[in-house]
Design a protein around this motif. Structure first.
Motif, PDB file in Angstrom:
ATOM      1  N   TYR A  71       0.852  -1.181   0.000  1.00  0.00           N
ATOM      2  CA  TYR A  71       0.000   0.000   0.000  1.00  0.00           C
ATOM      3  C   TYR A  71       0.885   1.228   0.000  1.00  0.00           C
ATOM      4  O   TYR A  71       1.838   1.327   0.786  1.00  0.00           O
ATOM      5  CB  TYR A  71      -0.896  -0.004   1.236  1.00  0.00           C
ATOM      6  N   CYS A  72       0.607   2.162  -0.898  1.00  0.00           N
ATOM      7  CA  CYS A  72       1.387   3.398  -0.954  1.00  0.00           C
ATOM      8  C   CYS A  72       0.655   4.481  -0.176  1.00  0.00           C
ATOM      9  O   CYS A  72      -0.485   4.794  -0.473  1.00  0.00           O
ATOM     10  CB  CYS A  72       1.610   3.842  -2.394  1.00  0.00           C
ATOM     11  N   GLU A  73       1.335   5.043   0.806  1.00  0.00           N
ATOM     12  CA  GLU A  73       0.697   6.054   1.649  1.00  0.00           C
ATOM     13  C   GLU A  73       0.633   7.408   0.964  1.00  0.00           C
ATOM     14  O   GLU A  73      -0.092   8.287   1.428  1.00  0.00           O
ATOM     15  CB  GLU A  73       1.459   6.169   2.968  1.00  0.00           C
ATOM     16  N   GLU A  74       1.413   7.601  -0.078  1.00  0.00           N
ATOM     17  CA  GLU A  74       1.338   8.857  -0.820  1.00  0.00           C
ATOM     18  C   GLU A  74       0.136   8.840  -1.765  1.00  0.00           C
ATOM     19  O   GLU A  74      -0.631   9.797  -1.829  1.00  0.00           O
ATOM     20  CB  GLU A  74       2.606   9.057  -1.657  1.00  0.00           C
ATOM     21  N   CYS A  75       0.027   7.754  -2.512  1.00  0.00           N
ATOM     22  CA  CYS A  75      -1.025   7.673  -3.523  1.00  0.00           C
ATOM     23  C   CYS A  75      -2.320   7.104  -2.953  1.00  0.00           C
ATOM     24  O   CYS A  75      -3.338   7.112  -3.617  1.00  0.00           O
ATOM     25  CB  CYS A  75      -0.587   6.786  -4.682  1.00  0.00           C
ATOM     26  N   HIS A  76      -2.263   6.588  -1.734  1.00  0.00           N
ATOM     27  CA  HIS A  76      -3.422   5.923  -1.129  1.00  0.00           C
ATOM     28  C   HIS A  76      -3.956   4.841  -2.061  1.00  0.00           C
ATOM     29  O   HIS A  76      -5.128   4.794  -2.375  1.00  0.00           O
ATOM     30  CB  HIS A  76      -4.531   6.929  -0.802  1.00  0.00           C
ATOM     31  N   ILE A  93      -3.544   0.576  -3.422  1.00  0.00           N
ATOM     32  CA  ILE A  93      -2.968  -0.759  -3.321  1.00  0.00           C
ATOM     33  C   ILE A  93      -1.876  -0.870  -4.385  1.00  0.00           C
ATOM     34  O   ILE A  93      -2.012  -0.335  -5.480  1.00  0.00           O
ATOM     35  CB  ILE A  93      -4.066  -1.815  -3.567  1.00  0.00           C
ATOM     36  N   LYS A  94      -0.796  -1.553  -4.052  1.00  0.00           N
ATOM     37  CA  LYS A  94       0.293  -1.723  -5.012  1.00  0.00           C
ATOM     38  C   LYS A  94       0.632  -3.204  -5.148  1.00  0.00           C
ATOM     39  O   LYS A  94       0.858  -3.896  -4.151  1.00  0.00           O
ATOM     40  CB  LYS A  94       1.536  -0.951  -4.532  1.00  0.00           C
ATOM     41  N   CYS A  95       0.668  -3.663  -6.407  1.00  0.00           N
ATOM     42  CA  CYS A  95       0.986  -5.063  -6.658  1.00  0.00           C
ATOM     43  C   CYS A  95       2.368  -5.133  -7.301  1.00  0.00           C
ATOM     44  O   CYS A  95       2.962  -4.110  -7.619  1.00  0.00           O
ATOM     45  CB  CYS A  95      -0.078  -5.665  -7.579  1.00  0.00           C
ATOM     46  N   ARG A 110       9.505   0.301  -4.641  1.00  0.00           N
ATOM     47  CA  ARG A 110       8.977   1.654  -4.584  1.00  0.00           C
ATOM     48  C   ARG A 110       7.708   1.734  -5.400  1.00  0.00           C
ATOM     49  O   ARG A 110       7.531   0.997  -6.365  1.00  0.00           O
ATOM     50  CB  ARG A 110       9.984   2.647  -5.185  1.00  0.00           C
ATOM     51  N   CYS A 111       6.869   2.643  -5.029  1.00  0.00           N
ATOM     52  CA  CYS A 111       5.677   2.916  -5.817  1.00  0.00           C
ATOM     53  C   CYS A 111       6.127   3.430  -7.184  1.00  0.00           C
ATOM     54  O   CYS A 111       6.940   4.347  -7.257  1.00  0.00           O
ATOM     55  CB  CYS A 111       4.822   3.957  -5.108  1.00  0.00           C
ATOM     56  N   ALA A 112       5.616   2.832  -8.235  1.00  0.00           N
ATOM     57  CA  ALA A 112       6.044   3.241  -9.572  1.00  0.00           C
ATOM     58  C   ALA A 112       5.544   4.640  -9.897  1.00  0.00           C
ATOM     59  O   ALA A 112       6.113   5.317 -10.754  1.00  0.00           O
ATOM     60  CB  ALA A 112       5.534   2.245 -10.615  1.00  0.00           C
ATOM     61  N   THR A 113       4.501   5.089  -9.223  1.00  0.00           N
ATOM     62  CA  THR A 113       3.941   6.407  -9.523  1.00  0.00           C
ATOM     63  C   THR A 113       4.693   7.515  -8.786  1.00  0.00           C
ATOM     64  O   THR A 113       5.077   8.503  -9.382  1.00  0.00           O
ATOM     65  CB  THR A 113       2.455   6.448  -9.119  1.00  0.00           C
ATOM     66  N   CYS A 114       4.891   7.340  -7.495  1.00  0.00           N
ATOM     67  CA  CYS A 114       5.424   8.450  -6.699  1.00  0.00           C
ATOM     68  C   CYS A 114       6.799   8.168  -6.114  1.00  0.00           C
ATOM     69  O   CYS A 114       7.363   9.028  -5.449  1.00  0.00           O
ATOM     70  CB  CYS A 114       4.449   8.802  -5.586  1.00  0.00           C
ATOM     71  N   LYS A 115       7.331   6.963  -6.342  1.00  0.00           N
ATOM     72  CA  LYS A 115       8.670   6.584  -5.870  1.00  0.00           C
ATOM     73  C   LYS A 115       8.765   6.420  -4.358  1.00  0.00           C
ATOM     74  O   LYS A 115       9.848   6.200  -3.814  1.00  0.00           O
ATOM     75  CB  LYS A 115       9.749   7.593  -6.335  1.00  0.00           C
TER      76      LYS A 115
HETATM   77 ZN   LIG Z   1       2.686   6.081  -4.682  1.00  0.00          ZN
END
Ligand SMILES: [Zn+2]
Ligand SMILES: [Zn+2]
Ligand SMILES: [Zn+2]
Ligand SMILES: [Zn+2]
Lengths: 527, 573
Positions: free
Chosen positions: B63-68, B70-72, B349-354
């Protein structure tokens, strides 16, 4: 200007700048410009080479002699994470229609009407991620990517592949290399004829100086053979006792493995030492006569046929395998040939050679390179060449067919004369008339390392395969035609590709004009 | 399905076709996306081939806390932190890994027949050997390919040096070019174990090859490369006499690639210039240059072999790469024992926000993470069990036996959602009344909307609630009334899920497709909550960013929605 930045980062680039070459292409620089602070700031890592075809993927590092891993697009690899049922005891392999089942083994096929591009993306993403995480053990997207692709990839498929690579990972550019030319390079050749006995299609590509000059295709390929052998094995199964029959498994995996293994045993194509033309003519006779030169147990191939619990020893007649192979792939010399996409491979080969100019033909005939999965079928390539030879000696190099036409010259004799208009010294043929000092130098060069001319007869050259060819060419710092820049692709997609391949090619051949920056990229043959 | 019933999968929202349609500009695919969107609007189909790639067991999700969000594994980027051998836990420094060809540099090997881990065993004196590698699973051992070892340690180095049959491995070719050849892709271990200088392989390593031995793929590759290089330098040198083209012919200059790739020349004058510099290169002619005719290769000369002597495709695939194993092996006797593939510890890392999502403990023996934002700390943990009624299904026992449901007969299950958040959350569950696919099973969720309490600690719980709260009360709870919860507790709630399995009609001979009889229910989960006590880290981050950018003020409202797939059991047929 960013050139100075770039040259500070990349020593090789700085050298190039200092050489003052008027031909310095500015493409590296432009990609630095468009994506500042990207992977160029990291220590340079070995580029990754990925060879992709509809059945699988090979991945490894540039400069190595083979890929680190291979990945097949199979139903097994298309399962959910955590679904291991195929590995559990009691897992039931199902007898499914091979034709329908085979679709689950393909990433794409030439008929795109039922190809789900989203699914293609899903499968490819998983395969590439697994290659990086389990085998390459480097961070994905950090190093440059070189993609080796079949020379014909449907546009939507190519677009999906490139989009996936650019969006999922941060490649700054992707270099595309055509598999047939790489196959030639990995044979040590510069020209030749690549016969790719692929999955869905057999593709024959005439390469002259690394350029595709002729491409012909036919659906007489491994898929056709797999279906054919599947029928044959089913017939063998039906002949067994009732209780045995139902225990024998017959699925795609088994048929494919059978072809590989029977092929390796020389059971798919029988010995090539006797004259094939004579044998095909007398095949029916041989089938009836039990006193054929082959002894009893030699006539059958005994295999371990998988059952639900174990294996069972079953005999498969070799003659039937041979016939199936001839029928599915090789063809016969007397076949009425048409120009459709179902020509047998030997007819396709003959047609391809016929359509070449006589000098290119003279170069190609002694430089036949087979590639594709069917190369593991022992004797198959020689069988194709023998059949084509029979066609050539019957018809020569004339497109007109008919028995009443006198064949005054034998095909090969004519061929030998055909090289009177030869290619050049690189192929050890006679040089053309010397009209300037270049030709003169060429001639001297040839005299320096004299080699007997290669006779114009079929000769098979071994290739290390397209992946290795790409590794070889790329490690020599060769630059291909097609380098797709990330930013340009993502903003314009394939539509932004410079389609005018020929003009682009010409300009590249002469080197970019002084000071001109190449702002377009081309898809070359893929365009 | 491999998982025992009942099971839960979650589809990561990143695979949502509609989501992607908003973020990408793929004009060529608009049509597909439109179609996919229409399908997707209604119901997620767990049977769609694409679903297999977006469904994950909940514990695999982050789970990404920046983007809120779920991350797979598909919407994170990964960075390697450490590389180690999974068998002996030896860690290789990053600079060494490539030189060791991504394989264990010590003694770990896997069986080429069955891929099991192999064991070093003495076949003579227990101390002085000789030793072999033995597979205790299929009983294959290296003697089967004529390999035995003098020492019980440094097996990798010994194997790298040895060809099948026990002779020295002709890894490189002695050729006039060997001096300038690039280092062979041979493991660094065949010199001194763990020496860092694998790139500068000593020239004498090149000369150890057996003369006249057939070239293996690696030797041929090296010969070809040496040949091409010589051709390039040779032709460059000759061209130096041409003032116009001299400068750009230096080796590795960009034009040398034109030479390699693009040399077709016409007889017209414009092409003549390129001809001047390009035509000098020739093709390889001899085996020392890497040129081999098919008739010379071993492939043709080998007489017929038996079917059971041949290798399978998976055995050959396991032999990659060719500079370690033998992926071209036709016969089982040509297979090589394979050194264990190294494994990596990676941060994600989150691919969207790193934003960093996981960072492993760097100690190899530790399986812990220093950071791990698992999705199950943000989304409810779901459990399912059959409703305990007389004559109903029994709770699944861990013997792996299938749960089998009778067609046409309604069955109730209790689905419990447990809230991991420190705030109350409102939940709304949506599911199709009939499951998608060939066999539509009827589904009803008796209470699709409810709230679940926060995950306060047990002490709070004891103070605020009477002790009997949270256990099944037969009078008040356990109701199967539409719109009412079956039961609830401090941070959990149970609802009743009713299923009427469809009967699967088929012809006598027809075989069921794999898992065709499995009942899977797609449920859209929608969560809303408000973060009351914003995490200290979040606060700090906000301060660092500066609040002046205004738009980014976090009101604490969170919303999350995703498809969940519940595997209930099989239909009897
Ligand atoms: Zn993110
Ligand atoms: Zn995702
Ligand atoms: Zn180890
Ligand atoms: Zn084993």
């Amino acid at each position: 200007m960013t050139t100075t930045v770039a040259s500070a980062i990349r020593p090789s680039l700085r050298d190039r700048q200092q050489s003052g070459s008027p031909h310095t292409p500015s493409r590296y620089i432009s990609s630095v410009q468009s994506s500042p602070g990207s992977s160029f700031l990291r220590p340079e890592e070995d580029p990754i080479i990925i060879e992709l075809d509809p059945r699988g993927l090979n991945a490894g590092f540039q400069g190595e002699s083979g890929p680190h891993c291979t990945f097949s697009f199979t139903p097994q690899n298309s399962r959910r994470i955590g679904d291991y049922q195929a590995y559990l005891p009691g897992y039931k392999r199902r007898r499914a229609d091979l034709q329908a089942r085979s679709r689950e083994y393909e990433l794409w096929r030439s008929d795109l009407s039922d190809v789900d591009l989203g699914l293609l993306e899903d499968k490819l993403e998983r395969a590439v991620r697994e290659a990086y995480n389990k085998h390459l053990l480097v961070d994905a997207g950090a190093a440059r990517l070189i993609l080796v692709l079949p020379s014909l990839v449907p546009h939507p498929v190519l677009s999906t592949i490139l989009t996936l690579f650019f969006e999922r990972w941060k490649y700054s550019s992707i270099t595309l290399l055509p598999a047939p030319a790489m196959t030639i390079a990995a044979a040590g050749l510069r020209s030749g004829l690549v016969i790719d006995l692929g999955w869905e299609e057999t593709v024959i590509t005439a390469i002259y100086e690394y350029r595709e000059v002729q491409v012909r295709r036919s659906t007489r390929a491994m898929k056709a053979l797999t279906l054919k052998i599947g029928q044959l094995l089913d017939a063998v199964r039906e002949k067994q006792d009732v209780q045995v029959r139902d225990s024998l498994l017959l699925d795609f995996d088994f048929v494919e493995e059978f072809i590989d293994r029977a092929g390796a045993c020389h059971a798919m194509v029988m010995d090539v030492d006797e004259d094939l033309a004579a044998r095909t003519a007398t095949l029916q006779v041989q089938q009836q006569s039990t006193s054929s030169p082959r002894d009893e147990n030699g006539a059958k191939l005994v295999i371990d046929w998988p059952t639900e619990t174990s294996y069972r020893s079953i005999a498969v007649p070799r003659e039937a395998l041979h016939l199936a192979c001839i029928e599915a792939i090789v063809g016969t010399k007397d076949e009425t040939s048409s120009d459709d996409h179902e020509q047998s491979v030997s007819q396709l080969l003959y047609r391809t050679l016929l359509s070449l100019s006589s000098d290119v033909r003279g170069v190609c005939i002694p430089r036949i390179v087979f590639s594709g999965r069917a190369t593991s079928v022992a004797g198959l390539s020689q069988c194709i060449l023998d059949t084509t030879n029979a066609i050539i000696s019957q018809h020569g190099w004339t497109a007109v067919r008919g028995k009443h036409l006198p064949t005054t010259r034998s095909g090969l004799g004519e061929l030998a004369q055909g090289k009177a208009a030869p290619a050049d010294a690189r192929h050890d043929l006679h040089p053309p008339g010397m009209d300037d000092f270049v030709e003169e130098r060429l001639y001297k060069q040839k005299a320096k390392d004299t080699q007997p001319a290669v006779p114009v007869v079929f000769r098979q050259v071994e290739s290390l395969g397209p992946w290795t060819g790409a590794s070889l060419i790329a490690s020599l710092k060769a630059k291909s035609f097609v380098e797709v820049d990330r930013e340009k692709f993502l903003s314009h997609g394939l539509a932004g590709a410079h389609r005018d391949f020929e003009s682009n090619l010409a300009s590249q051949r002469l080197g970019p004009a002084r000071g001109s920056e190449r702002t377009s990229w081309t898809l070359a043959g893929w365009g | 399905m491999a998982l025992p019933f009942p099971y839960i999968y979650i589809s990561c929202p990143c695979s949502d076709a509609s989501r992607r349609a908003l973020t990408s500009k793929r004009s060529s695919r608009d049509v597909d996306i439109d179609r996919a969107m229409q399908d997707d609007e209604d119901t997620f189909d767990p049977r769609h081939p694409r679903s297999a790639f977006s469904l994950f067991p909940p514990e695999h999700l982050l789970y990404c806390e920046e983007c809120h969000e779920i991350k797979c594994p598909r919407c994170v980027t990964e960075e390697i932190n450490a590389t180690y051998c999974p068998d002996c836990l030896f860690e290789s420094p990053k600079v060494m890994v490539r030189g060791e060809l991504n394989r264990c540099p010590r003694n770990c090997f896997h069986c080429p027949i069955c891929t099991s881990q192999m064991i070093t065993t003495s076949i003579g004196d227990p101390k002085s050997g000789p030793f072999v590698l033995n597979c205790n699973y299929c009983m294959w051992n290296t003697l089967d390919v004529g390999i035995k070892f003098d020492k019980a340690i440094g097996i990798r180095g010994q194997v790298d040096e040895m060809a099948n049959g026990g002779k020295q491995r002709p890894a490189t070719l002695k050729s006039p070019y060997s001096g300038q050849a690039e280092p062979a892709r041979k493991s660094s271990l065949s010199q001194t174990p763990l020496s860092p200088g694998h790139q500068d392989e000593a020239p004498d390593a090149m000369d150890r090859s057996v003369p006249g031995a057939p070239l293996d793929a690696t030797a041929r590759f090296n010969a070809l490369r040496a040949f091409y290089k010589e051709q390039i330098t040779d032709s460059s040198a000759t061209d130096a006499s041409f003032p116009t083209s001299a400068l750009d012919m230096a080796y590795s200059s960009p034009s040398s690639l034109q030479r390699i790739m693009n040399i077709y020349t016409n007889r017209d004058s414009s092409a003549k210039r390129s001809r001047q510099k390009l035509t000098i290169m020739r093709e390889a002619r001899t085996s020392s240059e890497g040129f081999i005719l098919t008739t010379e290769s071993t492939k043709v000369s080998s007489p017929s072999i038996d079917y059971d002597e041949t290798t399978t495709a998976s055995q050959r695939a396991f032999q990659h790469p060719s500079f370690i194993g033998n992926p071209d092996a036709v016969k089982v006797s040509e297979l090589r024992p394979m050194p264990t593939l190294m494994r990596t510890k990676r941060s994600k890392r989150c691919a969207t926000c790193k934003h960093i999502l996981t960072r492993p403990d760097l100690k190899i023996s530790s399986a812990r993470y220093r950071i791990k934002l698992i999705a199950l700390n943000y989304i409810p943990f779901v459990t399912i069990k059959p409703l305990p009624v007389p004559g109903g299904l029994l709770a699944p026992v861990p013997d792996g036996a299938d749960v089998v449901l009778a067609p046409g007969k309604p069955v109730q299950f209790i689905m419990t959602l447990r809230n991991p958040l420190f705030d109350d959350a409102s939940v709304s569950l949506g599911c199709p009344s009939v499951t998608p696919g060939r066999h539509g099973h009827r589904v009803t969720i008796l209470c699709p909307q409810f709230r679940i309490g926060k995950n306060s600690d047990a002490w709070d719980d004891a103070l605020n609630n009477p002790p009997d709260r949270g256990t099944l009360n037969p009078a008040a709870g356990g109701e199967q009334i539409a719109g009412k919860l079956y039961d609830q507790g401090r941070n959990w709630a149970s609802v009743v899920l009713e299923i009427v399995p469809a009967s699967i009609v088929r012809q006598q001979s027809a075989e069921l497709d794999e898992d065709e009889d499995v009942i899977e229910i797609p449920i859209r989960v929608r969560l809303e909550w408000t973060v009351t006590d914003l995490d200290a880290g979040l606060e700090r981050r906000k301060r660092d960013k500066g609040l002046d950018d205004g738009e980014d003020v976090d009101d604490g409202k969170r919303e999350l929605s995703y498809w969940m797939v519940v595997g209930i059991g099989r239909v009897a047929c």
